[in-house]
Design a protein around this motif. Structure first.
Motif, mmCIF file in Angstrom:
data_model
loop_
_atom_site.group_PDB
_atom_site.id
_atom_site.type_symbol
_atom_site.label_atom_id
_atom_site.label_comp_id
_atom_site.label_asym_id
_atom_site.label_seq_id
_atom_site.Cartn_x
_atom_site.Cartn_y
_atom_site.Cartn_z
ATOM 1 N N LYS A 1 0.828 -1.210 0.000
ATOM 2 C CA LYS A 1 0.000 0.000 0.000
ATOM 3 C C LYS A 1 0.856 1.251 0.000
ATOM 4 N N ARG A 2 2.035 1.153 0.598
ATOM 5 C CA ARG A 2 3.049 2.207 0.532
ATOM 6 C C ARG A 2 4.415 1.518 0.549
ATOM 7 N N SER A 3 5.442 2.199 0.133
ATOM 8 C CA SER A 3 6.764 1.604 0.012
ATOM 9 C C SER A 3 7.239 1.083 1.364
ATOM 10 N N SER A 4 7.778 -0.145 1.360
ATOM 11 C CA SER A 4 8.228 -0.774 2.601
ATOM 12 C C SER A 4 9.285 -1.814 2.272
ATOM 13 N N TYR A 5 10.170 -2.081 3.233
ATOM 14 C CA TYR A 5 11.222 -3.088 3.068
ATOM 15 C C TYR A 5 10.652 -4.482 3.336
ATOM 16 N N GLY B 1 14.542 -6.258 -0.353
ATOM 17 C CA GLY B 1 14.621 -4.884 -0.817
ATOM 18 C C GLY B 1 13.321 -4.142 -0.559
ATOM 19 N N GLU B 2 13.208 -2.983 -1.192
ATOM 20 C CA GLU B 2 12.037 -2.138 -0.990
ATOM 21 C C GLU B 2 10.961 -2.475 -2.022
ATOM 22 N N LEU B 3 9.793 -2.796 -1.545
ATOM 23 C CA LEU B 3 8.644 -3.057 -2.416
ATOM 24 C C LEU B 3 7.891 -1.740 -2.592
ATOM 25 N N LYS B 4 7.862 -1.235 -3.822
ATOM 26 C CA LYS B 4 7.276 0.073 -4.091
ATOM 27 C C LYS B 4 5.767 0.075 -3.867
ATOM 28 N N ALA B 5 5.244 1.266 -3.572
ATOM 29 C CA ALA B 5 3.815 1.420 -3.322
ATOM 30 C C ALA B 5 3.009 1.031 -4.559
ATOM 31 N N GLY B 6 1.957 0.238 -4.366
ATOM 32 C CA GLY B 6 1.094 -0.201 -5.451
ATOM 33 C C GLY B 6 1.578 -1.436 -6.183
ATOM 34 N N LYS B 7 2.779 -1.932 -5.864
ATOM 35 C CA LYS B 7 3.313 -3.092 -6.565
ATOM 36 C C LYS B 7 2.923 -4.380 -5.836
ATOM 37 N N THR B 8 2.653 -5.443 -6.618
ATOM 38 C CA THR B 8 2.308 -6.753 -6.077
ATOM 39 C C THR B 8 3.318 -7.775 -6.578
ATOM 40 N N ALA C 1 1.939 -1.596 6.105
ATOM 41 C CA ALA C 1 2.075 -1.033 4.763
ATOM 42 C C ALA C 1 1.739 -2.035 3.664
ATOM 43 N N VAL C 2 1.477 -3.314 4.024
ATOM 44 C CA VAL C 2 1.263 -4.334 3.000
ATOM 45 C C VAL C 2 0.049 -5.180 3.358
ATOM 46 N N THR C 3 -0.473 -5.866 2.325
ATOM 47 C CA THR C 3 -1.456 -6.932 2.519
ATOM 48 C C THR C 3 -0.831 -8.217 2.021
ATOM 49 N N LEU C 4 -1.057 -9.328 2.727
ATOM 50 C CA LEU C 4 -0.355 -10.572 2.448
ATOM 51 C C LEU C 4 -1.349 -11.700 2.271
ATOM 52 N N HIS C 5 -1.180 -12.463 1.183
ATOM 53 C CA HIS C 5 -2.002 -13.650 0.912
ATOM 54 C C HIS C 5 -1.081 -14.870 0.869
ATOM 55 N N VAL C 6 -1.460 -15.938 1.550
ATOM 56 C CA VAL C 6 -0.711 -17.187 1.567
ATOM 57 C C VAL C 6 -1.613 -18.292 1.036
ATOM 58 N N ASN C 7 -1.163 -18.929 -0.041
ATOM 59 C CA ASN C 7 -1.929 -20.010 -0.675
ATOM 60 C C ASN C 7 -3.343 -19.554 -1.034
ATOM 61 N N GLY C 8 -3.460 -18.292 -1.468
ATOM 62 C CA GLY C 8 -4.737 -17.754 -1.909
ATOM 63 C C GLY C 8 -5.605 -17.182 -0.810
#
Length: 253
Positions: free
Chosen positions: A178-182, A196-203, A221-228
């Protein structure tokens, strides 16, 4: 959003790993006062940018961060990597080398060469006797092909087939920023999948057998899905979270 500083990242990773400053100092042989300074983004005790980069790399490795990715972020926040030194600054190719011109043949060297030839020729005559012929011994060339008895079949050992990983043991992790984060992702054997840094909006999505280890520098800063399936209650803003995920459980019949 303002990016998190290197010092805050090092302090958060150390606390997440359950290490004290004294333990990090013993592991890296860096003074505790200097480690406190690094966590406060104070590099004045390092003695220059070159040594500061080395201390950041050593502390990042000790607290579980990717050292190269951390140094890369340090370079981005402090004006980029140091410029390489040009060869022209070390070697001055425009200097002229004056060589003294030879004036006539060097008779001393010519006489020395002639004397050496005479000595060698005399030793060959003494060792070889009266005959001037040079004897050459029989030389047998070994064949590169192995000798095989006649009428013997040649068999080759078949290569073992590569083992296949069952799809049931695969772990799939998908992270959206959702926003840049390591973010730091490793498999069950500790091999790095991403750091590394995962840029905002990137999946980004990663797959590995048996287990996937994830380190989030800012869980909010992130949303996480595991095995769907979406992972709930991952953490709040600024929380450093370290989680491990396994393959999906088989459904009961």
């Amino acid at each position: 959003m303002q990016e998190q500083s290197i010092g805050a990242m090092l302090a958060a990773a150390r606390q997440s790993a359950g290490l004290t400053v004294a333990q990090v100092s013993a592991a890296t042989r860096i003074r505790e006062a200097m480690i406190h300074g690094l966590e406060q983004d104070d590099y004045g005790q390092c003695g220059g940018a070159f040594y500061a980069r080395g201390h950041v790399r050593a502390v990042a490795k000790a607290v579980g961060l990717d050292p190269e990715a951390t140094v890369h972020l340090y370079d981005q926040q402090h004006g980029g990597a140091p410029k390489p030194v040009r060869a022209s600054a070390v070697f001055q190719a425009d200097r002229k080398i004056n060589l003294r011109e030879r004036r006539g043949p060097n008779w001393t060297m010519a006489l020395g060469v002639a004397l050496a030839i005479v000595v060698v020729f005399g030793m060959m005559r003494v060792l070889g006797g009266a005959s001037d012929q040079v004897r050459v011994g029989d030389v047998r060339v070994a064949s590169a092909r192995p000798s095989v008895p006649p009428n013997t079949p040649i068999t080759e050992t078949p290569n073992p087939a590569p083992s296949k990983v069952s799809a049931k043991n695969m772990v799939t992790v998908r992270i959206k920023a959702k926003r840049s984060s390591y973010v730091n992702v490793h498999d069950a054997d500790g091999r790095k999948l991403f750091a590394g840094e995962l840029k905002a909006g990137k999946t980004s999505t990663w797959q590995a057998p048996e287990k996937v280890n994830v380190l989030l520098n800012d869980a909010g800063a992130v949303t996480l899905h595991v095995n769907g399936k979406k992972v709930k209650s991952l953490g709040g803003r600024g929380d450093v979270v370290r989680r491990s995920f396994g393959p999906p459980k088989p459904q009961a019949r």
